[in-house]
Design a protein around this motif. Structure first.
Motif, short mmCIF file in Angstrom:
data_model
loop_
_atom_site.label_atom_id
_atom_site.label_comp_id
_atom_site.label_asym_id
_atom_site.label_seq_id
_atom_site.Cartn_x
_atom_site.Cartn_y
_atom_site.Cartn_z
N THR A 258 0.84 -1.19 0.00
CA THR A 258 0.00 0.00 0.00
C THR A 258 0.88 1.25 0.00
O THR A 258 2.11 1.17 0.18
CB THR A 258 -0.90 0.02 1.24
N ASP A 259 0.26 2.40 -0.16
CA ASP A 259 1.03 3.64 -0.05
C ASP A 259 1.68 3.75 1.31
O ASP A 259 2.84 4.16 1.43
CB ASP A 259 0.11 4.85 -0.30
N LEU A 260 0.95 3.38 2.36
CA LEU A 260 1.52 3.40 3.71
C LEU A 260 2.68 2.42 3.81
O LEU A 260 3.73 2.71 4.39
CB LEU A 260 0.45 3.07 4.74
N ARG B 76 4.73 1.42 1.54
CA ARG B 76 5.93 1.89 0.85
C ARG B 76 6.72 2.90 1.66
O ARG B 76 7.90 3.14 1.37
CB ARG B 76 5.54 2.48 -0.52
N SER B 77 6.10 3.47 2.69
CA SER B 77 6.80 4.45 3.52
C SER B 77 7.11 3.93 4.92
O SER B 77 7.61 4.67 5.76
CB SER B 77 5.96 5.74 3.62
#
Length: 234
Positions: free
Chosen positions: A137-139, A141-142
């Motif tokens: 998810t975008d989360l 990836r960070s």
């Protein structure tokens, strides 16, 4: 001299998930990270308030099985006070099916693992081994747990998970529509998630049906980092 952090490994339940061998894969890692590791074959240790208060991380591998009210209350209280809780596959996401308070703590419950086409089934566990992709998810990836990991493919059980919005989902997988299944649109399920519960942290990864999956470099790295993330921070 800095005191060792304390990890409690609780294992048992259905033998098909190899709880002893699976947790033994990660005990050397925990020791190498400075944990004093205690192993229990019964979840009744959760009812020991003193022991749980001194525990920084619980690693649970108990598929299905049962838990006493006292043990469940003890586990929830310990996590709320800051004890971390981590696990993989059915050892954490398919434990204590009759206990709604446990399901609320974990934030996700195994529902099924869709199978192959009927003509391809052999009548054993491989009927549920599907090639599927794990997507960040975008989360994710960070997030430190997923750092350096891209989407990857597994051939194993693809968990369909019932879950809620308190989870911070780091990776997902999508169950496609098939003519031999009754659902009518693709279903996306979390594969890796974290969850804050009081002062505590919960980490769940759904891959891990067999030892070869746990040895997959991506899966193993995610679980190792997830355990460290979940451990008590203060």
């Amino acid at each position: 001299m800095t005191a060792l952090r304390k990890a409690l490994v609780v294992r048992g339940g259905w033998d098909g998930h190899r709880p002893v061998e699976a947790t033994d894969l990660f005990v050397p890692f925990l020791k190498g990270q400075g944990f004093d590791v205690r192993i229990e074959e019964s979840n009744e240790v959760y009812a020991d308030e003193e022991a749980m208060g001194a525990t920084d991380l619980v690693v649970q591998s108990v598929t299905m099985s049962q838990i006493s009210r006292e043990a469940l209350v003890g586990l929830r209280a310990a996590v709320e006070r800051g004890t971390g809780l981590a696990g993989w596959h059915g050892g954490i996401a398919d434990s204590y099916r009759n206990e709604s308070d446990y399901l609320q703590l974990i934030g996700g419950q195994f529902a099924t693992h869709p199978s192959k086409h009927p003509d391809q089934r052999a009548g054993d566990e491989t009927d549920n081994f599907l090639t599927h992709t794990v997507e960040l998810t975008d989360l994710g990836r960070s997030h430190d747990i997923m750092a350096g990991i891209e989407g990857f493919t597994l051939r194993t059980e693809q968990y369909w998970v019932l879950h809620d919005d308190l989870n911070d989902v780091l990776a997902t997988t999508t169950h496609p529509v098939q003519p031999y299944h009754p659902w009518h649109r693709p279903i996306t399920s979390p594969v890796v998630w974290t969850r804050l519960w009081g002062a505590g942290r919960v980490f769940v990864a759904t891959p891990g049906h067999s030892l070869d999956v746990l040895r997959d470099p991506n899966v193993r790295t995610i679980i190792e980092r997830g355990m460290l993330w979940a451990s008590r921070t203060a």
